[in-house]
Design a protein around this motif. Structure first.
Motif, short mmCIF file in Angstrom:
data_model
loop_
_atom_site.label_atom_id
_atom_site.label_comp_id
_atom_site.label_asym_id
_atom_site.label_seq_id
_atom_site.Cartn_x
_atom_site.Cartn_y
_atom_site.Cartn_z
N TYR A 81 0.83 -1.20 0.00
CA TYR A 81 0.00 0.00 0.00
C TYR A 81 0.87 1.26 0.00
CZ TYR A 81 -2.90 3.81 1.44
OH TYR A 81 -3.51 5.03 1.46
N SER A 82 0.46 2.23 -0.77
CA SER A 82 1.17 3.51 -0.78
C SER A 82 0.25 4.58 -1.31
CB SER A 82 2.40 3.38 -1.67
OG SER A 82 3.01 4.63 -1.81
N ASP A 83 0.56 5.84 -0.96
CA ASP A 83 -0.23 6.96 -1.46
C ASP A 83 0.43 7.63 -2.67
OD1 ASP A 83 -2.33 6.95 0.58
OD2 ASP A 83 -0.71 7.46 1.96
N LEU A 127 -10.70 7.83 13.10
CA LEU A 127 -10.52 6.75 12.14
C LEU A 127 -10.62 7.26 10.70
CD1 LEU A 127 -12.94 4.08 13.68
CD2 LEU A 127 -10.48 4.25 14.04
N GLY A 128 -9.79 6.74 9.84
CA GLY A 128 -9.96 6.91 8.39
C GLY A 128 -9.68 8.29 7.84
N GLY A 129 -9.80 8.41 6.54
CA GLY A 129 -9.60 9.69 5.86
C GLY A 129 -8.18 9.86 5.36
N SER A 130 -7.96 10.95 4.64
CA SER A 130 -6.65 11.17 4.03
C SER A 130 -5.96 12.39 4.60
CB SER A 130 -6.81 11.36 2.52
OG SER A 130 -5.56 11.66 1.94
N LEU A 131 -4.66 12.29 4.81
CA LEU A 131 -3.88 13.44 5.26
C LEU A 131 -3.02 13.99 4.13
CD1 LEU A 131 -2.67 12.11 8.74
CD2 LEU A 131 -4.47 13.77 8.30
N LEU A 132 -3.18 13.44 2.95
CA LEU A 132 -2.34 13.88 1.83
C LEU A 132 -3.07 14.99 1.08
CD1 LEU A 132 0.23 13.36 0.18
CD2 LEU A 132 -1.10 11.79 -1.22
N GLU A 133 -2.52 16.19 1.14
CA GLU A 133 -3.19 17.31 0.50
C GLU A 133 -2.57 17.61 -0.85
OE1 GLU A 133 -3.12 20.37 3.40
OE2 GLU A 133 -4.60 19.38 4.66
N VAL A 134 -2.54 16.60 -1.69
CA VAL A 134 -1.99 16.77 -3.03
C VAL A 134 -3.04 16.23 -3.99
CG1 VAL A 134 -0.10 16.18 -4.58
CG2 VAL A 134 0.34 16.39 -2.14
N ASP A 158 9.08 17.99 -1.60
CA ASP A 158 8.20 16.96 -1.06
C ASP A 158 6.94 17.62 -0.53
OD1 ASP A 158 6.94 14.95 0.27
OD2 ASP A 158 8.74 14.20 1.28
N ALA A 159 5.80 17.27 -1.10
CA ALA A 159 4.55 17.94 -0.75
C ALA A 159 3.81 17.28 0.40
CB ALA A 159 3.64 18.01 -1.97
N ALA A 160 4.32 16.15 0.89
CA ALA A 160 3.60 15.44 1.94
C ALA A 160 3.86 16.08 3.30
CB ALA A 160 4.02 13.98 1.97
N ARG A 161 2.86 16.02 4.19
CA ARG A 161 2.98 16.61 5.52
C ARG A 161 2.68 15.54 6.57
NH1 ARG A 161 5.49 19.20 3.28
NH2 ARG A 161 5.38 21.32 2.50
N TYR A 162 3.41 15.59 7.67
CA TYR A 162 3.31 14.50 8.65
C TYR A 162 3.06 14.99 10.07
CZ TYR A 162 5.57 12.05 4.78
OH TYR A 162 5.88 11.53 3.55
N PRO A 207 0.82 9.95 5.32
CA PRO A 207 1.05 9.62 3.91
C PRO A 207 2.21 8.63 3.76
CG PRO A 207 0.84 12.00 4.23
CD PRO A 207 0.90 11.38 5.59
N ILE A 208 2.01 7.65 2.92
CA ILE A 208 3.06 6.69 2.60
C ILE A 208 3.55 7.04 1.21
CG2 ILE A 208 3.64 4.27 2.32
CD1 ILE A 208 2.81 5.12 5.16
N ILE A 209 4.68 7.70 1.16
CA ILE A 209 5.17 8.24 -0.10
C ILE A 209 6.37 7.42 -0.55
CG2 ILE A 209 6.05 10.28 -1.29
CD1 ILE A 209 3.13 10.44 -0.29
N ARG A 210 6.18 6.69 -1.62
CA ARG A 210 7.32 5.96 -2.18
C ARG A 210 8.37 6.97 -2.63
NH1 ARG A 210 3.31 2.37 -5.61
NH2 ARG A 210 2.79 0.81 -4.04
#
Lengths: 1124, 462
Positions: free
Chosen positions: A257-259, A948-955, A968-972, A982-985
Motif C-alpha cells: 500500500y502507498s499513497d 478513524l480513516g480519511g486522508s492526510l495527503l493534500e496533493v 516533497d509535498a507530503a505533511r506528517y 502519507p506513505i510516499i514511495r
C-alpha cells in the motif's frame, strides 16, 4: 558424477531410455541426488554461467517450455541431459571431451548448434567448462523432478489431523496447546511459565490494536478475578476499532500500500486511502477471508449488490491490483503493461498463495512446479484486465467511480449534455467575436495611432527599480536575460515603494504585469493610506517570464508632485515585472483608457486602445521586433517628419543585413519602396501587414483545421497580434460582451443560462478509487522468450490457473469475454486447495508470535521453509474454513491459548537445543514496529488523535508528490495514528525508514527488526521524541506538586506501571541534579528554536527541561521499545 | 559466500525472520565492528577501498564533452545516415554539431571539449569509457538502472551492495552516504537497500532542494542541550536498560539496542567535525571553487566527499541534480552546468592525488544516459541511453586511458560496448567483490546487482 556410480549404467540407462522407456534412470537418480553429485561451487557455476546461456540459446527448442521440442532433446534437467535426444545422448560422463554437445557447439560436425549462428568463444568456453565438470546442475530443473514436487508438503491436501494427546492436560487451554505441547513433551522441553497480567495485557494490546493499554485497562484487568478475565480482554480488544487498524496495516504491508506511485514519476494516488480504509473496515467487520480475497482479485466482476456501501467496497478492494509502482514514463508502452501484469502476479500469488510466480516470467520456475506457460496463462488474465486508464507520455492508472452503474451512466449523460451546451456557447462566442475581431483588425492603423497618443500620457514603471524596499532583482532564476523581474525572499514583511511624480492631480488606472503560480495578494497604499487591502491575488500558472500577464488593479487618485505608491505583503510577493499608471479623465464614464481628446480614438474601443498603448509603451523601452520600428518613427519631431523619416529609413536599411536591430523582417520590409511620408501613412502599412498575416492564417486553417501556427516565424509573430493569448485585440469576457449586437447578446444570455442550469443540476462528482475493470480486449498472451515482448511465440497460451499449485482442484472454465480473475479467486478458495487457507492462517500466527509456523510466510514452495508444526497448521487451516473463514475467530483461538500466554524469557534448557524457538517453548520478544512506536509516543504524551480513516495527503490526485526539483509535498505533523500518515514511495518519512517500515514498493511478508545508530539518533534527537518528552513532562508537572507523584505518573504513562522506590529515588536525583545552576547552564538558550518545544521562562523552563530529559529516558528505554 | 565466514552467511540467511541475532549482526556489520574488512570481505584483489560517484543528473551530452566526433561537425544539419532506435523519448531531427571546440590534452592526448577546461588539466588521471549503454530512455528508469541495476523493480543500490559486501571502515559513520540526492526519478530507491538489511541503506545528507551549505544528517544532534548533559541522560538510560536486561534471559536484540546508543553518541561527536569545513584552508576552499557563487554548491559536495573518504566511508555520492537535461537551450545550459562542476571536480582530483588518496579511491563521473547527436528543436538534444560516456579515476583504474567507442556520430555504443551491468560488475571488481558471488537470498532467489549479466571490463584495470 559421484564416484560410486559405475560408468556403464549411465550409458545403459540412456540406451534404455532411447529404446523405449525412461524408468531405468529414475532409481539411479534417486540414489544420486544432485547434492552429492555436484559441489556447491559447481552448482553456483551452473546457475550463474550456464543456465542463462541455456535459457538464451537453447531453450527455445530444447525445453519443456518450447512450443515444439526439436530432436526430442530437452536440456531442462540433469535427467534430460542423460536421456539425450533422438540422435542419442549428448554428453558422455565418462568421456566428456567426446560429448556430441561440444561437437555441435564447435560446429565440428554436421550437427551445428545453435543453427542460426555459432556462439561466441566465451560462451562456448563456459559450456566446455560445464561439460568438463561433468555437467553439474540441480535435479530440480524446470518442474523439479516430478517426484519431488509431488511429495512437497505444501501441495498435499490438508491433513485431517487428530488432536494429539499430551501428558500435561492442565496446561492446555485449547487444542493449539495440545499440538504444541505434544512436540515439547516429545523433545523433553517444558513450556515456559505464564506471563504476569501486566505483561500479558501489554502484549495483547499491541498485538491486537497496535496501541499500549491505558493505565485504567491495566488496573481493571489486574483486579478482575473472574475465570474469564482474559477472554473478556481478548473480546474487548477484538471489538475495538483499533483492531482493524493494526491488522489492516499488516495486510497493507503485503498489498504494498502507498499513497504515491514511486518509481520514476512519483504521482500522488490521492484516492488510494479509500482502499486502506476499506481494509481497516473489513478487518473490523470480520469480513470473511474468502470474500476479502475475492473482492480484491475480482470485486468488479461480482453481481452488483443492492447495498451501495458494499458495492463501493467491492470496487475499492480491486485497488489491490492497481496500487503497485509503475514506470509511468516508460515509452515502450507494451513493456509497461507487461511489467504491470508481472507486478500484479507477483503480489497476488505471494500474498494469497505463498508462491513466487514472478520467477517464471522469463523461464520455467527453477524450483516450483510453475512453467513459463503457467505464468503466461495467468498473465493473460491480468493483461485482459484494465489497470491503466491511459498510456500517455506519463501514463495514468485506472480509477473506478464508486457508484452503481446506473448512477455513473446518469452522470455521464448529464455531463455529455453539459459539454454539448458549453460547446454551443463557445461556438456562439467564436462566431460573434471573430466578426468583431475582423472589424477591429481592419482598424489596426487607427488603433496604432490612437494608442501612440494615449501612451504618451501614461507612466510605465519597471518593478525591479523601486525607490525603496527589499525586492530581489532577478535576471536568472525566474527572470531572464531579457526580462528582469522583481521578486522577494521568503518570510516576513516584503515591500516595495515607488516615488511617482505627476504634473497635475487626477485619477489613474493602475495595472501591473506579473507572474504568479499561486495566489499572493498584496496590500497597496498611496502616501501611507491603504487603497487596496488585497489586490493582485490572481494566478497565471507559472512563476516565470512566460507566465507574465497584465492585471488591472483599479483606480487611484494622485496629486501633483511626488506620490509614494507602496506594495507590501507579509510573505513572498508575486513576481512583478511592470507597473503602469494611465490617466482616467474625470468625465469618462467607463474606467480604463481615455479616448476623449484623442484625435484618433473617436470610434474606437477604449479597452483595445489600452492594450495597444501598453504594448507601444513597452516597445519604446525594449527590443520589440514589431513595434520597435514604429517607436523610432513616432519619436521623430512633427515638423520635418518627412526628412527625418528619410534619414531614419536609410539608417535602418543600412543595418538591415546585419540584423542587429532584431526587427521582424516583414516589418523591416515596410521600408521598401516609397519613402514614409507620415505616421498615418506608416500605420496604414502596418495594417496591411497585419491583415496579410491574418488572411494567410485563415487560408491555412481552411485547408488544415488542426494547424497551430504559420510556417514562417515572421508572419506567425504578426498573426499573434490578432490571435495570441496576449493579442492586442484580446479582451476579457466581461469587456467584450457589451460589444455584442443585441440579437447576439440575447442568444448569449440564453445559451449561458442553459449551461448554468446544467451545471447546477449536475450530480455531485462521484468518489473514485484506484480499481480495475475488464479490458476491452480479452485474450491469452503468447510465450515470450526470456520474457522479452519483442520475441513472442506465434500462438497464445489460453488463460488459466497454474494447476500444479492447486492439488487436484480444477478451475471453472473461463468465459470467452471475461479475464478469468473471478475463476482464479474461486479456484484459490476451493476448500481442497492446499495453499490458500494454510497461507492465511500462517500469517495470523506470525502476527501473534513474530514468526509463522512456516517462517517464509510468502514462500511455501520447494525453497521455502517447512512447517514447524505441520499438523497444527493443517488443523488451523481446516478450523479456519469451518468457521466460515473468520479471522477474528482465529485470533480468539490463538490469543486464548496457553502457548500465546507464555513468558518471553528463553528457558536455559531450550537455548541450546532450539535457539530459533521453533518448538514454541516461550513467547518471542518483539520490538515495537515503526507505527506502534510513534503511536505509543503520542499516546504516552497524551496527544494521540484516534480519529478513524480519511486522508492526510493534500496533493491533487495525479499531481507530483516529490518532483524532479526534489520538493516533497507530503505533511506528517498531524498527531493521528501512523497508519494514516502519507506513505510516499521514494521519500518515506524518516521515522519509517529508520525503523524498518517495509519498502512500500514491494510486498513484504515480515518486517525485519534491525538495530542501527540511526534509530538511536532518532530517539535521542528527533522533534517527535523531544516533543513527546516535553508534553509528558508538562502533564507530570501539572498533575501534582508532589514530585514522587509526578515520577509515578511518568512511569505509568510511559511504561504502564508504578516506579519502585529505588527507581523513584533515582529519578528524583537525576531531576534535581539537572536543576542545579551548572547543569542548567548547559541547557542552551535557544531551546525551541529548531524543534517545536515551547519556551517557558527561566526557572519554570529549567524545571520543565529537567523533567523532559527524564521523561525521554523512559520513552526510549528498552522497556518501552520492546514487548515481552 | 566467503569461505572464511560460512556461519555468518547462515546467520544472515536466517535473519529474514527478523530476530535479535540479525539486529546484532546488522549493527556489527554496518559499523564495521566485525573487522576493518567488513563481514563478507573482498574475494578479489582490492584496487579501490572506497568510491566517490559524481552523478550528473539529467544526462550530460557525450558529444559535447568527452566523445569528440569530427564527422558530426562535418555533417551538421544532415540526416543521421542510419536508423534511430525503436523507442525514443522524443522525436529528433538532423545531426547537430557541438557548439564547443574540442582539443587534445595531456600526454594521453585525450579529446576534451572546452566545457571542461579544469578537468582537462587532469585528463591523464582519467580512464574514459565512451561505450556505455543502457536500455531505459526515461529519467526514472535510467536512474534506477544506473543505481540499482534494474529499471523495472525496486532493488538494492550499488552503494548498499558494496557496504553489504565490505562493511564500513569507520565505526562512527554510515558506510554509504549520499550528499544532496534527488527525490525525483526514483528518489530514495536510488539509495535504498531494498531487501538487503536496512543498515545498508544510503544515509542522505539533505536533498537536492537543499543547498549543500545547509545539508546535514537527520537528527544528528539536538540544539537545546549540551553534549555533556545528554551524556548524563544516556548514562541513566544505560543504567535502566542494564537493569531491564538483567531481569531477562540472553537477548542479542536488547544488547544491540544498548550498544547502539553508545555508537550514536560517538557518531554525533564525529560527524559534525567532518561536516564543518571551517578547518579547511582558504587555498583548499578556492581549489574546490567554494569561494565562488557558481561553483560553491558542488564544490562543497566534492570537499565533503573527500572528507568522508578520509574518514573511511565506503561509498559517497555527490549529485548535481537534474540540471543536465537540455532538450533545448543546450548551449547556454550545458555551459552553465559544466561551469558549476568543472572546477570542483578538478579540485577533488587534485586534492585526492596530493593526499595520496587517489590511488585507492575510485572516482566516477557520469549521468544516467547521454544525449542524441541529432537535434531536438534547434538547440537541444534528446535522451540517449544507447551510447554515452562515463569516466573513472584512481582506485586502480588505468590512468590516461580511453576505452570503447560510439559510432561516427556518437549515437550508439559500437566498439567494446559496456552495458550498465558491465559497469556494475567492473565497479564491484575494483572494490574486490565478485559480482557473481555477491548475492542475497530473497523471495526464494539469490539476487545480484548484475542480475544474470555483467562482464568485468578488466581492460580498465591499471
Amino acid at each position: 558424477m559421484a564416484s560410486r556410480v559405475p560408468r556403464l549404467p549411465i550409458r545403459m540407462s540412456l540406451a534404455l531410455g532411447l529404446l523405449g522407456g525412461v524408468v531405468a534412470s529414475a532409481p539411479l537418480l534417486a540414489q544420486d541426488p544432485a547434492a552429492e553429485r555436484a559441489s556447491e561451487a559447481d552448482l553456483e557455476f551452473f546457475e550463474s554461467k550456464v543456465r542463462p546461456l541455456l535459457i538464451a540459446q537453447c531453450y527455445e527448442c530444447h525445453s519443456s517450455s518450447a512450443a515444439r521440442v526439436k530432436g526430442g532433446l530437452k536440456l531442462d534437467t540433469w535427467e534430460d541431459l542423460q536421456r539425450g535426444g533422438s540422435s542419442g545422448p549428448v554428453v558422455f560422463a565418462d568421456d566428456p571431451q567426446a560429448s556430441p554437445l561440444l561437437a555441435a557447439l564447435r560446429y565440428e560436425g554436421e550437427l551445428q548448434m545453435p543453427p542460426d549462428g555459432q556462439l561466441d568463444a566465451a560462451s562456448i568456453a563456459i559450456l566446455e567448462d560445464w561439460v568438463r565438470r561433468k555437467t553439474p546442475m540441480p535435479d530440480v530443473g524446470v518442474m523439479s523432478s516430478a517426484a519431488q514436487t509431488a511429495e512437497h508438503w505444501a501441495f498435499q491436501p490438508l491433513a485431517d489431523t487428530r488432536i494429539p494427546a499430551v501428558r500435561d492436560e492442565a496446561w492446555c487451554a485449547n487444542p493449539i496447546d495440545r499440538f504444541v505441547l505434544a512436540r515439547l513433551e516429545a523433545a523433553g522441553v517444558a513450556p515456559a511459565a505464564r506471563a504476569d497480567r501486566r505483561t500479558l495485557l501489554r502484549r495483547l494490546s499491541f498485538d491486537l490494536t497496535g496501541l499500549p493499554p491505558s493505565a485504567a485497562d491495566l488496573e481493571r484487568f489486574e483486579r478482575n478475578t473472574a475465570a474469564d478475565a482474559w477472554e473478556t480482554e481478548v473480546e474487548r480488544l477484538l471489538a475495538s476499532p483499533h483492531y482493524g487498524e493494526r491488522w489492516g496495516r499488516a495486510w497493507l504491508d503485503l498489498a504494498r500500500y502507498s499513497d504515491s506511485n514511486g518509481l520514476d514519476e512519483n504521482l500522488a494516488m490521492s484516492t488510494a486511502f479509500r482502499y486502506r480504509d476499506w481494509v481497516v473496515r473489513a478487518f473490523n467487520a470480520d469480513l470473511a477471508y474468502d470474500q476479502f480475497l475475492t473482492w480484491q482479485l475480482a470485486g468488479d466482476l461480482l453481481p452488483e449488490p443492492a447495498d451501495e456501501q458494499q458495492l463501493r467496497d467491492q470496487l475499492t478492494a480491486t485497488g489491490f491490483l492497481v496500487l503497485g509502482p509503475k514506470m509511468l514514463a516508460e515509452q515502450d508502452k507494451e513493456k509497461l503493461l507487461l511489467d504491470v501484469v508481472d507486478e500484479q502476479i507477483d503480489v497476488a500469488f505471494r500474498s494469497f498463495q505463498g508462491m513466487t510466480l514472478g520467477c517464471a516470467r522469463c523461464h520455467d520456475h527453477k524450483f516450483d512446479p510453475i512453467s513459463q506457460r503457467d505464468y503466461t496463462a495467468v498473465a493473460g488474465m491480468f493483461k485482459s484486465t484494465q489497470t491503466m486508464a491511459n498510456l500517455g507520455f506519463v501514463s495514468r492508472w485506472n480509477e473506478r467511480e464508486l457508484a452503481p452503474r446506473a448512477a455513473i451512466e446518469a452522470r455521464r449523460a448529464h455531463q455529455a449534455k453539459l459539454d454539448e451546451a458549453k460547446g454551443g456557447l463557445k461556438a456562439l462566442r467564436t462566431r460573434v467575436e471573430s466578426g468583431l475581431l475582423a472589424a477591429w483588425t481592419a482598424d489596426s492603423a487607427t488603433y496604432l495611432l490612437a494608442a501612440t497618443v494615449a501612451a504618451q500620457s501614461s507612466l510605465l514603471v519597471e518593478a525591479e527599480d523601486p525607490s525603496r524596499g527589499n525586492l530581489i532583482r532577478d535576471d536568472a532564476t525566474y527572470g531572464t536575460k531579457d526580462v528582469v523581474i522583481a521578486r522577494t525572499g521568503g518570510g516576513g514583511l516584503q515591500f516595495a515603494e515607488y516615488d511617482l511624480t505627476f504634473d497635475a492631480p487626477g485619477r489613474r488606472a493602475l495595472e501591473v504585469r506579473m507572474a504568479a503560480e499561486e495566489s499572493r495578494p498584496l496590500r497597496i497604499s498611496l502616501d501611507g493610506t491603504t487603497v487596496f487591502e488585497s489586490a493582485l491575488g490572481a494566478t497565471s500558472g507559472s512563476w516565470r517570464a512566460d507566465g507574465q500577464r497584465w492585471h488591472q488593479v483599479g483606480e487611484i487618485e494622485v496629486h501633483a508632485g511626488r506620490n509614494v505608491l507602496r506594495l507590501e505583503r507579509d510573505g513572498a510577493m508575486p513576481h512583478l515585472d511592470r507597473l503602469l499608471l494611465v490617466p482616467v479623465l474625470a468625465t469618462s464614464e467607463a474606467p480604463g483608457w481615455p479616448v476623449q481628446d484623442n484625435p484618433w480614438a473617436a470610434e474606437l474601443e477604449p479597452k483595445l486602445v489600452r492594450n495597444w498603448a501598453i504594448r507601444l509603451e513597452s516597445a519604446r523601452r525594449d527590443v520589440d521586433p514589431i513595434f520597435g520600428l514604429w517607436s523610432r518613427f513616432a519619436a521623430l519631431p512633427e515638423p520635418g517628419f518627412e526628412a527625418g523619416a528619410q534619414r531614419l529609413t536609410e539608417e535602418l536599411l543600412r543595418v538591415r543585413e546585419a540584423q542587429e536591430l532584431g526587427f521582424n523582417p516583414l516589418v523591416l520590409g515596410l521600408l521598401d519602396g516609397l519613402p514614409v511620408q507620415s505616421l498615418r501613412e506608416l500605420a496604414g502599412r502596418y495594417q496591411s501587414l497585419i491583415a496579410a498575416a491574418d488572411a494567410q492564417w485563415r487560408e491555412l486553417r481552411a485547408a488544415q483545421p488542426t494547424a497551430e501556427k504559420l510556417p514562417s516565424a515572421a508572419a506567425e509573430a504578426l498573426r499573434l497580434l490578432v490571435h495570441g493569448d496576449e493579442a492586442l485585440f484580446q479582451l476579457d469576457a466581461s469587456e467584450i460582451e457589451p460589444m455584442y449586437a443585441p440579437e447576439a447578446r440575447a442568444e448569449l444570455v440564453s445559451a449561458r443560462a442553459s449551461v448554468e442550469q446544467l451545471e447546477r443540476t449536475l450530480p455531485k462528482k462521484l468518489d473514485s478509487a484506484p480499481g480495475v475493470s475488464e479490458a476491452e480486449q480479452v485474450a491469452g498472451l503468447p510465450l515470450m522468450r526470456r520474457g522479452n515482448h519483442l520475441d513472442k511465440s506465434a500462438d497464445s497460451v489460453p488463460r488459466g490457473v497454474p494447476r500444479a499449485l492447486g492439488g487436484d482442484v480444477e478451475a471453472a472454465p473461463i468465459p470467452e469475454q471475461q479475464s478469468g480473475r473471478l475463476q482464479l479467486a474461486q479456484w484459490m478458495l476451493d476448500p481442497r486447495h492446499p495453499l490458500t487457507s494454510r497461507v492465511a492462517v500462517n500469517r495470523l500466527w506470525q502476527g501473534h508470535f513474530g514468526a509463522g509456523l512456516v517462517r517464509s510466510s510468502s514462500n511455501f514452495g520447494l525453497r521455502g521453509d517447512t512447517p514447524s508444526h505441520p499438523e497444527l497448521l493443517d488443523w488451523l487451516a481446516r478450523e479456519f474454513m469451518r468457521g466460515g473463514w473468520s479471522m477474528k475467530a482465529m485470533h480468539r483461538l490463538i490469543c486464548t491459548s496457553s502457548t500465546y500466554r507464555q513468558i518471553s524469557n528463553v528457558p536455559a534448557a531450550q537455548a541450546e537445543v532450539d535457539p530459533a524457538n521453533r518448538l514454541l517453548a516461550h513467547q518471542n520478544r518483539r520490538r515495537l514496529e515503526a507505527e506502534a512506536l510513534r503511536d505509543a509516543l503520542l499516546a504516552a504524551s497524551g496527544v494521540l488523535d484516534t480519529t478513524l480513516g480519511g486522508s492526510l495527503l493534500e496533493v491533487g490526485n495525479g499531481d507530483y508528490v516529490t518532483n524532479d526539483q526534489s520538493k516533497d509535498a507530503a505533511r506528517y505533523e498531524a498527531p493521528r495514528r501512523s497508519l494514516y500518515l502519507p506513505i510516499i514511495r521514494n521519500a518515506m518519512l524518516d521515522l519509517f525508514s529508520a525503523f524498518d517500515y517495509p519498502d512500500p514498493s514491494v510486498t513484504v511478508e515480515l518486517r525485519p527488526a534491525t538495530t542501527s545508530p540511526n534509530q538511536a539518533l532518532y530517539l535521542m534527537n528527533s522533534p517527535l521524541v523531544l516533543r513527546s518528552s516535553d508534553k509528558l513532562a508538562a502533564s507530570a508537572i501539572e498533575h501534582s506538586t508532589d514530585e514522587r507523584e509526578r515520577v509515578d505518573l511518568l512511569y505509568r504513562s510511559a511504561l504502564g506501571r508504578a516506579a519502585d522506590s529505588g527507581e523513584r529515588r533515582r529519578a528524583l536525583e537525576f531531576i534535581a541534579s539537572r536543576r542545579e545552576p551548572q547543569a542548567a547552564a548547559a541547557v542552551h538558550a535557544n531551546v525551541g528554536e529548531s524543534s517545536s518545544v515551547p519556551q517557558p521562562e527561566d526557572a519554570a523552563r529549567r524545571e520543565r527541561v529537567a523533567w523532559a530529559l527524564f521523561a525521554q529516558v523512559l520513552l526510549v528505554s528498552n522497556e518501552f521499545l520492546f514487548v515481552d | 559466500m566467503n569461505p572464511r565466514h560460512p556461519s555468518r552467511r547462515e546467520l544472515l540467511r536466517a535473519s529474514g525472520a527478523g530476530f535479535g541475532m540479525l539486529a546484532l549482526a546488522g549493527l556489527a556489520r554496518g559499523l564495521g565492528l566485525d573487522s576493518a574488512q567488513g563481514v563478507l570481505g573482498p574475494t578479489l584483489p582490492v584496487r579501490a577501498k572506497r568510491v566517490i560517484f559524481l552523478f550528473m543528473h539529467g544526462g550530460p551530452s557525450q558529444v559535447d564533452t568527452f566523445d569528440y566526433k569530427p564527422l558530426l561537425e562535418r555533417d551538421h544539419g544532415k540526416p543521421l545516415p542510419f536508423e534511430k532506435p525503436r523507442i525514443q523519448f522524443a522525436q529528433t531531427g538532423n545531426l547537430l554539431k557541438s557548439p564547443w571546440k574540442f582539443a587534445q590534452h595531456g600526454e594521453s592526448g585525450a579529446w576534451v571539449s572546452e566545457l571542461f577546461p579544469n578537468v582537462a588539466r587532469h585528463v591523464d588521471k582519467l580512464c574514459i569509457v565512451k561505450s556505455l549503454h543502457g536500455t531505459n530512455e526515461a529519467h526514472g528508469g535510467a536512474l534506477l538502472a544506473l543505481h540499482t541495476g534494474s529499471a523495472t523493480f525496486v532493488r538494492p543500490s550499488m552503494g548498499s551492495w558494496i557496504v553489504y559486501g565490505l562493511g564500513s571502515e569507520n565505526q562512527n559513520l554510515p558506510g554509504f552516504i549520499t550528499i544532496c540526492p534527488t527525490l525525483g526519478h526514483g528518489g530514495v530507491n536510488n539509495w535504498s537497500s531494498a531487501f538487503l538489511p536496512g543498515i545498508h541503506q544510503g544515509t542522505p545528507i539533505g536533498n537536492a532542494s537543499v543547498p549543500a551549505k545547509e545539508a546535514n544528517f537527520a537528527h544528528l544532534s539536538r540544539a537545546d542541550v549540551s553534549r555533556e548533559l545528554q551524556r548524563t541522560q544516556l548514562d541513566l538510560l544505560r543504567e535502566m536498560n542494564d537493569e531491564h536486561r538483567a531481569q531477562r534471559s540472553a537477548d542479542a536484540a536488547l544488547d544491540a539496542r544498548i550498544a547502539s546508543y553508545e555508537l550514536a553518541f560517538r557518531m554525533q561527536t564525529e560527524a559534525p567535525g567532518i561536516m564543518d569545513l571551517s578547518s579547511e584552508s582558504p587555498e583548499t576552499l578556492k581549489l574546490y571553487g567554494i569561494d565562488e557563487k557558481g561553483t560553491e554548491n558542488f564544490g562543497r559536495q566534492c570537499l565533503l566527499a573527500r572528507r568522508f573518504a578520509e574518514a573511511g566511508v565506503r561509498f559517497i555520492q555527490c549529485t548535481h541534480s537534474y540540471k543536465w537535461d537540455q532538450h533545448e537551450n543546450l548551449e547556454a545550459d550545458h555551459e552553465k552546468n559544466a561551469r558549476e562542476v568543472d572546477l570542483p571536480i578538478a579540485g577533488l582530483l587534485h586534492d585526492l592525488d596530493a593526499r595520496g588518496l587517489l590511488k585507492d579511491t575510485l572516482v566516477i563521473w557520469g549521468g544516467e544516459f547521454g544525449r542524441t547527436p541529432t537535434a531536438q528543436g534547434t538547440n537541444g538534444r534528446d535522451h540517449n541511453p544507447h551510447g554515452f560516456t562515463m569516466w573513472l579515476a584512481g582506485g586502480g583504474t588505468k590512468p590516461g586511458f580511453s576505452y570503447g567507442a560510439t559510432d561516427d556520430y556518437g549515437f550508439f555504443a559500437a566498439q567494446d560496448r559496456v552495458h550498465i551491468h558491465d559497469f556494475h560488475a567492473t565497479l564491484l571488481a575494483l572494490v574486490g567483490l565478485d559480482h557473481e558471488r555477491l548475492t542475497y537470498r530473497y523471495a526464494g532467489r539469490d539476487f545480484r546487482l548484475t542480475d544474470v549479466a555483467g562482464r568485468v571490463v578488466s581492460e580498465l584495470f591499471a
